[in-house]
Design an enzyme around this catalytic site. Structure first.
Site, PDB file in Angstrom:
ATOM      1  N   GLY A 128       3.018   6.508   8.024  1.00 32.79           N
ATOM      2  CA  GLY A 128       4.399   6.728   7.625  1.00 32.79           C
ATOM      3  C   GLY A 128       5.302   5.623   8.146  1.00 32.79           C
ATOM      4  O   GLY A 128       6.390   5.376   7.633  1.00 32.79           O
ATOM      5  N   ASN A 129       4.851   4.930   9.193  1.00 34.89           N
ATOM      6  CA  ASN A 129       5.577   3.773   9.706  1.00 34.89           C
ATOM      7  C   ASN A 129       5.394   2.570   8.771  1.00 34.89           C
ATOM      8  O   ASN A 129       6.134   1.595   8.860  1.00 34.89           O
ATOM      9  CB  ASN A 129       5.071   3.354  11.087  1.00 34.89           C
ATOM     10  N   SER A 130       4.399   2.633   7.920  1.00 39.44           N
ATOM     11  CA  SER A 130       4.069   1.506   7.057  1.00 39.44           C
ATOM     12  C   SER A 130       5.283   1.014   6.286  1.00 39.44           C
ATOM     13  O   SER A 130       5.964   1.798   5.628  1.00 39.44           O
ATOM     14  CB  SER A 130       2.983   1.892   6.062  1.00 39.44           C
ATOM     15  N   ASP A 189      -0.027  -7.517   1.374  1.00 39.72           N
ATOM     16  CA  ASP A 189       0.427  -6.133   1.525  1.00 39.72           C
ATOM     17  C   ASP A 189       1.945  -6.049   1.580  1.00 39.72           C
ATOM     18  O   ASP A 189       2.507  -5.361   2.436  1.00 39.72           O
ATOM     19  CB  ASP A 189      -0.224  -5.502   2.776  1.00 39.72           C
ATOM     20  N   HIS A 217       0.810  -1.224   0.000  1.00 41.63           N
ATOM     21  CA  HIS A 217       0.000   0.000   0.000  1.00 41.63           C
ATOM     22  C   HIS A 217       0.843   1.273   0.000  1.00 41.63           C
ATOM     23  O   HIS A 217       0.332   2.367  -0.197  1.00 41.63           O
ATOM     24  CB  HIS A 217      -1.051  -0.016   1.126  1.00 41.63           C
ATOM     25  N   LEU A 236     -13.568 -20.489   3.376  1.00 42.70           N
ATOM     26  CA  LEU A 236     -13.516 -21.317   4.589  1.00 42.70           C
ATOM     27  C   LEU A 236     -14.011 -20.565   5.812  1.00 42.70           C
ATOM     28  O   LEU A 236     -13.925 -19.346   5.896  1.00 42.70           O
ATOM     29  CB  LEU A 236     -12.078 -21.781   4.820  1.00 42.70           C
ATOM     30  N   LEU A 272      -9.065 -22.979  -5.651  1.00 43.86           N
ATOM     31  CA  LEU A 272     -10.078 -24.036  -5.729  1.00 43.86           C
ATOM     32  C   LEU A 272     -11.483 -23.432  -5.705  1.00 43.86           C
ATOM     33  O   LEU A 272     -12.432 -24.037  -6.181  1.00 43.86           O
ATOM     34  CB  LEU A 272      -9.928 -25.009  -4.564  1.00 43.86           C
ATOM     35  N   GLY A 273     -11.581 -22.238  -5.136  1.00 48.79           N
ATOM     36  CA  GLY A 273     -12.896 -21.580  -5.054  1.00 48.79           C
ATOM     37  C   GLY A 273     -13.608 -21.840  -3.743  1.00 48.79           C
ATOM     38  O   GLY A 273     -14.829 -21.718  -3.662  1.00 48.79           O
TER      39      GLY A 273
END
Lengths: 470, 455
Positions: free
Chosen positions: A196-198, A119, A89, A254, A250-251
Site C-alpha cells: 500500500g506504500n507502493s 515501475d 504495478h 551485459l 542493440l541486443g
C-alpha cells in the site's frame, strides 16, 4: 467483518511503532535541542498536501480470464496542473484511477502512461485548479545513513508517515522473483514500508522527494526499496511528453567485469550474451566480447551496480542512427558500427478469448527471456480456464500457438481475425498447431456450438444465480 | 534336497462361493513353501534434485519354476529406482534358507519383475503352478502374502472378491478391497482351487507407466498376462544395455475428431507432431503433419494416447541398422518412405554423469528426452549441471542445478566428452581460477570459480 478486525489490528501495531518512534525522537530532542523534531515536522508538512491515496480498478489476467481487482496504492502530485507519479504495478492497465487527495476529496485521474521496466506510472488530475505539489530532490546526492521519511497508505491506511535512514544508496536488484529492473538501482531504507506504500514518496529532511517507495523484502524487518527520483524524473518527463518512454535496442546482455576478472584495471563491460537476430548479433558481436566504448566514450562496469547506468546509456542511443562501439575480443580492439533498433515492450498486448476460455498475448523479447519462449513466432497462452473449450481440447497455459487453420500466426491481431471469423461462422472444428517447450503438437478445438449444446442446463443455472445475487 | 511341487488343483469345489476354514488351511499349507521373502538394496534418484539415496527393501517373491524363477512385484525396479543385491529367503521344512538371485530384464507390458536364483546346487524348488481359469464378478478369491518384520515376515492367508472386470484396453480383474503391501505379488486362488494369477498394481504415468495406467487399484494379473515370461524367462539385465532402434518422432493418435477434420477415413494412424533433428525421421523425409498408417509391414491404427507407446515398442524392436518402409498419408495421398533406423539415444536416467570434485559439481550429458523435459533447444550444446555440492566453490560462485555449461575459459564444451577432456587439461595445470560460460534458461553469463585442488 473480518477485514475490519484485521485493519484494526494493523492500526494498533502501527500506533505502537509510531509511539516508540516518538520515544526515540524524544531522546534526540534532548541532545539536538528539538532541531530534528522540527526538521521532521517541516519536511512532512512540505509533502503531505501533495500526497495521494490511489484506488485503481486494475484489469488482471488470471487462469484464462480477464478480471478486475481493486488495488490500494500511494502517489504524489509533482506539478500544479495535477500530474501524479506512482508505481506501474499499482495502476497496471487501468485507464482511470480514483484518487483521494490529502484534503480527503475524491477525484478521478487519467493514466497518462506507464513504464514497467522502471515501475513508474504518471497520472493526470483534471486541470481545474492549482494543486499542491512536491519538490523533487537530487537522488545522486543521497548518502547512506541519511534520515528519510516514507509516506503513503500502508495496508490502505492513508496519509501515514514513517521514518528511518537510508540503509544503502545503490542496491542492485536485477531479477528478484521475476521482477526485472535493469535500468536502475534502488535506495534501500529501514523506514517502515508495507503493502500500500507502493508509489508513495521517500523524502529527505529538507522535504524533497528523493525516491518512490516500491518494494520491500517479504519476511525481513524494514528492508524497503525506493526508485531513485533521478531515474523517475527522466521517465516521467518522457511519459508526459509522449505518453511513453522509447528506448533503443542493440541486443546486448551485459555483465560486470568482476564476472571474468578480479583485476580492477581492466576497463569495459562484459557482453554475456547477444540476442539472436538483434542489431549487435547481425554485425558480429558475440558473447565474451568486451564493450569498451560507445561513440568513443569509455564505459566501465566493475560491479553489478555499475550496470544500470550503462544500460541507460545504450537505451538512450538514437533509434535508427548509426553508433560506433569499441569492442575488445581477445587482445584485439575493433570498432564496430551498428544501428540501434526499438527496445521491445516489457509485455505483449494481452486479450481474453472468452468463447474458448483462454487468455493470450503477443510475445516480446523480454518475455522470451523471462518465460523461456524459444522464438517470437506465434502467441503465448497466458492462462486457460477450467472446464473451457480450450482446456477440453487440450490447450495448456504456456503453449505457444504457431498456426491456426494451417496459417502461420504472426501476432495477436492476426490470430484474433481468424478466431473471430471461426466464431462468427460457427466453424465446428478449428485446427491449431502449438509449441510446448521444444515439442510441437496439433490441437483440435471443438468450437462453441457443440459444447454449448451438450450442456444447456448448467448455463441457465449460472445466469439465474447471478441475478439473485443482485 | 527335498523337492516338492505345488499341485495346481486342490480338489475343492465351492458351491456357496466361499472357502471353508479347512480349505483355507489346505491352501495355506500347500502354497506357503513357494512364497519367499525377497530382500534387496536400491538406489533411488530424486527426480527433482537428482540426489541419489540408497535404501533396503523387502518384497514378496513367488517361485514359479522348479529351477528357481522368482516373480516379484514391479515396484522393485522403477524409472528412478535401480535395485541390486537380491537375496531370496525361503522356509524349507522349517529351516530358513537364503539364496542370492540375479534380476532379469523387467517386462515392458506388465508391472512385475523376475529374478533367477543362483541355483548352483541344482535344487528343485517348490513352485506355484498356474492355471488359465476364468474369474467371475463377485466370486471369492484367496491370497497368501507376507506380513511385516515385526511378525517375522509370517505368511498370511486372506480372502477377497472380484469387484470389477476391466475389459479394455486389456482384460484384468479388480479386487473389491485394498491389500497390504506384503500381498502385492501374492498368488491368487479361485473358488475351484486353482492358482489363476497374482495381485498386481499398474504403474501410473508419473512412475513411468506407459501402456496401461490403471494405477492405484489392486488388480489380479491373470496367468495369461505373464505365461510367456514363465515359459521364456527374460534375459539377465546387464548395465549399458542397448536401447533398441529409434526413429526420432513424437506422434499423436489420429482420433476420429482429427480424421473428420482432415476428411480422412476413421481408421486410426499416428500424426507426426515433432521431428527430432537430426534423426532417421528427418533424414527419410518425414514431415510434421504426415500420418503414419503402416510401419515395417504392421498397420498403425492408433486412435488413443495409449496406442502411441505400442508404436514406440514396434520401432524399438524393428532392429538397429534396418531399413524399414513407412507408409504415410501426406495431404490425403499415400506415400512410402524408407528410414534407416538408428540406435535409440540414451534416456536421462542412463545419461552419462561426471563429477568434478575440485569444483563441486556433477554434470550430465543432455539426452534427447532431457531436451524435451527441460525445454532445451537443439541449438544449445553443453553439459547440464545436475548437482552442486553444498559449500563447494561452484556454490560460492552461484552455479545452480539446471545451468548448462557451454564453455570453460575460452574452450567450448559441447558434450560430456569435451567437458571431461577440458577438465583433464585443467586438472594438470591447477589454475587458481577458472571461468564457466553457462546458460540459465534464455540468459547466459560468465562465472568465476576458484577450485579447491587436492593436495
Amino acid at each position: 467483518m473480518k477485514n475490519i478486525k484485521v485493519s484494526l489490528k494493523l492500526f494498533i501495531s502501527l500506533f505502537a511503532i509510531l509511539s516508540s518512534l516518538t520515544l526515540l525522537m524524544g531522546c534526540s530532542t534532548l541532545s539536538n535541542g528539538g532541531v530534528l523534531q522540527s526538521q521532521v515536522l517541516k519536511a512532512k508538512s512540505k509533502v503531505v498536501p501533495a500526497l495521494v491515496h490511489l484506488n485503481p480498478i486494475k484489469p488482471v489476467y488470471t487462469l484464462g480470464k480477464k478480471e478486475e481487482v481493486i488495488v490500494i496504492g500511494s502517489g504524489f502530485i509533482i506539478s500544479a496542473d495535477g500530474y501524479i507519479v506512482t508505481n506501474e504495478h499499482v495502476v497496471g492497465e487501468s485507464k482511470k484511477v480514483k484518487c483521494i487527495l490529502s484534503d480527503k476529496r475524491e477525484i478521478d485521474a487519467e493514466v497518462v502512461g506507464t513504464d514497467p521496466f522502471t515501475d513508474i506510472a504518471v497520472l493526470k488530475l483534471p486541470s481545474q485548479e492549482k494543486y499542491p505539489f512536491v519538490i523533487m530532490g537530487n537522488s545522486d546526492n543521497v548518502q547512506t545513513g541519511e534520515m528519510v521519511i516514507a509516506m503513503g497508505s500502508p495496508h490502505g491506511l492513508a496519509r501515514s508517515v514513517s521514518m528511518g535512514i537510508i540503509s544503502m544508496t545503490d542496491r542492485y536488484l536485477e531479477d528478484q522473483r521475476g521482477v526485472i529492473s535493469v535500468f536502475n538501482n534502488f535506495i534501500q531504507t529501514d523506514a517502515a514500508i508495507n503493502q500500500g506504500n507502493s508509489g508513495g514518496p521517500l523524502v529527505n529532511l529538507k522535504g524533497e522527494v528523493i525516491g518512490i517507495n516500491s518494494r520491500m523484502l517479504v519476511g525481513a524487518e524494514n528492508v524497503g526499496f525506493a526508485i531513485p527520483i533521478n531515474t523517475a524524473k527522466e521517465v516521467v518527463e518522457n511519459i508526459i511528453k509522449n505518453g511513453k518512454i522509447n528506448r533503443s535496442w542493440l541486443g546486448l546482455n551485459l555483465q560486470e567485469m568482476k564476472a571474468i576478472t578480479e583485476d580492477p584495471n581492466r576497463q569495459g563491460v562484459v557482453i554475456a550474451d547477444v540476442e539472436m537476430d538483434s542489431p549487435a548479433y547481425k554485425v558480429g558481436i558475440r558473447s565474451g566480447d568486451i564493450l569498451k566504448q560507445v561513440n568513443e566514450e569509455p564505459v566501465h562496469a566493475r560491479f553489478q551496480e555499475d550496470l544500470p547506468v550503462i544500460r541507460r546509456r545504450l537505451a538512450h542511443l538514437e533509434i535508427g542512427k548509426e553508433v560506433e562501439l569499441t569492442i575488445q575480443r581477445g587482445d584485439k580492439e575493433e570498432k564496430i558500427k551498428v544501428i540501434p533498433d526499438v527496445y521491445s515492450p516489457y509485455k505483449g498486448q494481452e486479450v481474453e478469448f472468452s468463447e474458448w476460455g483462454f487468455t493470450a498475448s503477443d510475445i516480446t523479447n523480454e518475455m522470451m527471456r523471462r518465460l523461456r519462449i524459444p522464438s517470437r513466432n506465434g502467441i503465448y497462452i497466458s492462462g486457460v480456464q477450467d472446464g473451457s473449450i480450450a482446456k477440453i481440447s487440450g490447450l495448456l497455459a504456456g503453449d505457444v500457438i504457431l498456426e491456426i487453420e494451417s496459417q502461420q500466426v504472426k501476432n495477436l491481431e492476426e490470430f484474433m481475425k481468424i478466431y473471430r471469423q471461426a466464431i462468427d461462422k460457427k466453424q465446428p472444428r478449428i485446427l491449431l498447431f502449438v509449441q510446448r517447450g521444444v515439442v510441437t503438437r496439433y490441437v483440435l478445438i471443438k468450437n462453441i456450438k457443440d459444447i454449448k449444446d451438450e450442456q444447456p442446463a448448467s448455463k441457465i443455472v449460472n445466469e439465474e444465480r447471478s441475478t439473485t445475487h443482485e | 534336497m527335498n523337492s516338492f511341487i505345488i499341485i495346481s488343483t486342490l480338489l475343492i469345489q465351492n458351491i456357496w462361493g466361499t472357502f471353508s476354514s479347512a480349505q483355507l488351511e489346505t491352501i495355506y499349507n500347500q502354497i506357503t513353501p513357494s512364497i519367499a521373502l525377497v530382500q534387496y538394496s536400491s538406489e533411488v534418484t530424486n527426480q527433482v534434485t537428482g540426489e541419489v539415496t540408497r535404501r533396503d527393501g523387502n518384497a514378496l517373491g513367488l517361485i514359479v519354476s522348479a529351477d528357481g524363477l522368482v516373480m516379484v512385484p514391479g515396484f522393485v525396479e522403477l524409472e528412478n529406482i535401480s535395485s541390486f543385491n537380491f537375496r531370496v529367503r525361503l522356509n524349507i521344512k522349517g529351516e530358513e534358507k537364503e539364496f542370492p538371485a540375479l534380476k532379469l530384464r523387467k517386462p515392458d507390458d506388465l508391472n512385475v519383475m523376475f529374478l533367477k536364483i543362483d541355483n548352483e546346487e541344482n535344487i528343485k524348488f517348490p513352485y506355484a503352478q498356474f492355471t488359465e481359469d476364468s474369474l467371475k464378478i463377485g466370486s471369492t478369491v484367496t491370497m497368501v502374502g507376507i506380513l511385516g518384520e515385526t511378525v517375522d515376515y509370517a505368511r498370511c492367508i486372506t480372502t477377497a472378491h472380484i469387484g470389477a472386470i476391466l475389459e479394455k484396453p486389456r482384460l484384468t480383474y479388480c479386487l473389491d478391497e485394498n491389500v497390504r503391501l506384503g500381498f502385492v505379488g501374492a498368488p491368487v486362488i479361485n473358488e475351484q482351487g486353482n492358482i489363476v494369477g497374482v495381485v498386481g498394481f499398474d504403474l501410473s504415468k508419473a512412475e513411468g507407466g506407459e501402456v496401461y495406467t490403471r494405477s492405484g487399484h489392486p488388480l489380479i494379473y491373470q496367468y495369461s498376462l505373464f505365461k510367456k515370461y514363465i515359459q521364456n524367462p527374460p534375459a539377465v539385465q546387464y548395465q549399458d544395455e542397448e536401447q533398441g532402434a529409434w526413429l526420432g518422432v513424437i506422434t499423436q493418435p489420429l482420433t476420429d475428431d482429427f480424421a473428420e477434420y482432415w476428411d480422412l477415413p476413421k481408421e486410426g494412424g499416428l500424426i507426426v507432431a515433432t521431428i527430432v533433428n537430426p534423426s532417421p525421421a528427418s533424414e527419410c523425409g518425414l514431415k510434421i503433419g504426415d500420418i503414419i498408417t503402416n510401419f515395417n509391414g504392421t498397420p498403425i491404427k492408433a486412435k488413443y494416447e495409449t496406442d502411441v507407446t505400442s508404436f514406440t515398442k514396434l520401432v524399438r524392436e524393428a532392429g538397429v541398422g534396418n531399413r524399414v518402409k513407412i507408409e504415410i498419408l501426406r495431404d490425403k495421398k499415400p506415400m512410402t518412405l524408407t528410414a534407416l533406423l538408428q540406435t535409440r539415444p540414451r534416456k536421462s536416467s542412463e545419461a552419462e554423469e561426471f563429477e568434478w570434485e575440485s569444483v563441486g559439481i556433477t554434470v550430465r550429458e543432455i539426452t534427447p528426452d532431457m531436451r524435451i523435459a527441460l525445454s532445451i533447444d537443439e541449438t544449445v550444446q553443453g553439459v547440464l549441471v545436475y548437482r552442486v555440492k553444498s559449500g563447494s566453490p561452484a556454490q560460492i560462485s552461484r552455479i545452480s542445478r539446471g545451468f548448462i555449461i557451454q564453455a570453460i575459459g575460452d574452450i567450448p564444451v559441447r558434450s560430456i566428452d569435451e567437458f571431461k577432456n577440458v577438465v583433464t587439461i585443467i586438472q594438470e595445470k591447477k589454475p587458481k581460477e577458472i571461468t564457466f560460460f553457462a546458460k540459465m534458461g534464455n540468459i547466459s553469463g560468465f562465472f568465476r570459480i576458484q577450485p579447491r585442488w587436492a593436495e
